[in-house]
Design a protein around this motif. Structure first.
Motif, PDB file in Angstrom:
ATOM      1  N   THR A 300     -52.490  25.405  -1.813  1.00 42.82           N
ATOM      2  CA  THR A 300     -51.339  26.185  -1.379  1.00 42.82           C
ATOM      3  C   THR A 300     -50.059  25.747  -2.086  1.00 42.82           C
ATOM      4  OG1 THR A 300     -51.076  24.645   0.482  1.00 42.82           O
ATOM      5  CG2 THR A 300     -52.301  26.683   0.891  1.00 42.82           C
ATOM      6  N   THR A 301     -50.189  25.054  -3.206  1.00 46.50           N
ATOM      7  CA  THR A 301     -49.027  24.641  -3.979  1.00 46.50           C
ATOM      8  C   THR A 301     -48.342  25.873  -4.554  1.00 46.50           C
ATOM      9  OG1 THR A 301     -50.184  22.609  -4.605  1.00 46.50           O
ATOM     10  CG2 THR A 301     -48.213  23.164  -5.861  1.00 46.50           C
ATOM     11  N   LEU A 302     -47.019  25.920  -4.425  1.00 46.42           N
ATOM     12  CA  LEU A 302     -46.251  27.064  -4.913  1.00 46.42           C
ATOM     13  C   LEU A 302     -45.393  26.641  -6.104  1.00 46.42           C
ATOM     14  CD1 LEU A 302     -45.182  28.576  -1.474  1.00 46.42           C
ATOM     15  CD2 LEU A 302     -47.022  29.351  -2.983  1.00 46.42           C
ATOM     16  N   PRO A 303     -45.110  27.571  -7.020  1.00 40.08           N
ATOM     17  CA  PRO A 303     -44.473  27.196  -8.287  1.00 40.08           C
ATOM     18  C   PRO A 303     -42.974  26.962  -8.184  1.00 40.08           C
ATOM     19  CG  PRO A 303     -44.871  29.548  -8.241  1.00 40.08           C
ATOM     20  CD  PRO A 303     -45.514  28.990  -6.996  1.00 40.08           C
ATOM     21  N   THR A 304     -42.501  26.107  -9.057  1.00 44.56           N
ATOM     22  CA  THR A 304     -41.071  25.889  -9.275  1.00 44.56           C
ATOM     23  C   THR A 304     -40.671  26.651 -10.538  1.00 44.56           C
ATOM     24  OG1 THR A 304     -41.433  23.948 -10.668  1.00 44.56           O
ATOM     25  CG2 THR A 304     -41.272  23.584  -8.285  1.00 44.56           C
ATOM     26  N   PRO A 305     -39.375  26.809 -10.794  1.00 43.57           N
ATOM     27  CA  PRO A 305     -38.950  27.505 -12.017  1.00 43.57           C
ATOM     28  C   PRO A 305     -39.490  26.860 -13.288  1.00 43.57           C
ATOM     29  CG  PRO A 305     -37.110  27.298 -10.506  1.00 43.57           C
ATOM     30  CD  PRO A 305     -38.224  26.476  -9.923  1.00 43.57           C
TER      31      PRO A 305
END
Length: 340
Positions: A300-305
């Motif tokens: 469930t890791t979500l992206p950074t810019p």
């Protein structure tokens, strides 16, 4: 500020396996992680990590571990008190990116809690650039609830995006154009639910480079009052259709680790580009970049810019006589400054 509503929030627990899942088998997990979840929460998490002010509206008991998890992630929230605990959703991640999800239904909400959530969205939404209505509805909320919220927000300056499926999605569409939002973000199956198209055929044609059927389906929704349609098509890419035009984006090849949160990340990427007043092509480019980045991350890791790479996404204008010519990015997005 961007406001997100998650009526059915969750703790998302991901279990990572070293081998393929076989029904009836016994496995030792290689890793496991828990994160605050629910589609609106995911959108708020991505926006927050990008430096944009976001607030997640959700029902939660004061002692719910979900709230401490949101605090740990640095996500602002408005929690409407309820007696039930947030549900736990389980994702089983296999090598190669195959994921199996088991979602609990969620705790039932009382009429009073439902009305307080509604009022919180309207009150906070008046000052928001976008109000995002995402995810399933828990027991105790009628399926036409999103439609009611969209109609209530019509007299405010905020734009409204809806990302849901099944009965709530069909109930929303049943009230078009009165309940038509500024943006809907269906995947292929949801677009098929709304228009009668065949989901597999949409993805298969897009994978072959021909998104015509998807564009046609999206324009059915525009004709019914929707402002724009961001249709995500898995590894085949995505289509954006609005009154300004139609675009098709294809992602770079990646090693897929998990599809959890990819659609939510795509929606967050679109909103990031919209509040920066980017072109339609660059809105789609950013959406696909964030969705692709999420797919390349575990669980469930979500992206950074820093993990999203819009420059690697190919975008074509479908209303242009030169449809075979990719559109270059008009900007190189960096970490966003805080927006109100």
């Amino acid at each position: 500020m961007i406001l997100t509503l998650t009526a059915n929030p969750s703790i998302d627990r991901t279990v990572v396996l070293d081998s393929e899942l076989v029904r009836g088998g016994v496995y030792r997990a290689r890793a496991s992680v828990s994160d605050p979840g629910g589609k609106g929460v995911n959108v708020a998490r991505v926006l927050t990590s990008s430096g944009v002010q976001a607030m997640a509206v959700l029902p939660a008991a004061p002692t719910d571990p979900l709230l401490s998890a949101l605090t740990t992630k640095g996500v602002r929230y408005c929690a409407v008190p309820t007696s039930g605990q947030a549900r736990t959703n389980i994702t089983i991640s296999e090598p190669g990116g195959t994921t199996t999800k088991i979602n609990e239904p969620g705790a039932s909400l009382t009429v009073a809690t439902r009305e307080e959530l509604f009022d919180a969205v309207l009150d906070l939404g008046r000052d928001a650039a976008w109000v995002v209505l995402s995810g399933s509805l828990p027991p105790g909320i009628p399926t036409d609830w999103y439609a009611s919220i969209v109609q209530a927000l019509r007299d405010t300056p905020s734009k409204v995006a809806v990302d849901t499926s099944d009965a709530p999605l069909l109930a929303l569409a049943a009230s078009f154009p009165e309940s038509a939002p500024d943006l809907v973000k269906p995947n292929s199956e949801e677009l098929a639910q709304l228009t009668g198209a065949n989901a597999e055929e949409l993805e298969r044609a897009a994978a072959a480079g021909d998104p015509t059927a998807t564009v046609t389906a999206c324009r059915i929704l525009l004709d019914r009052g929707v402002g724009a349609v961001l249709a995500t098509l898995g590894s085949a890419g995505a289509v954006l259709v609005s009154n300004e035009g139609a675009w098709f984006a294809t992602p770079p090849r990646i090693q897929a680790l998990s599809t959890v949160g990819a659609g939510d990340s795509s929606l967050a990427g679109y909103i990031l580009a919209d509040i920066e007043r980017c072109s339609g092509a660059d809105k789609l480019r950013r959406a696909v970049a964030y969705g692709t980045a999420a797919t390349a991350l575990p669980g469930t890791t979500l992206p950074t810019p820093e993990q999203a790479h819009p420059e690697s996404v190919t975008v074509r204008a479908l209303d242009s006589p030169h449809t075979s010519s990719p559109i270059p990015p008009t900007s190189s997005p960096t970490r966003s400054s805080t927006h109100s």
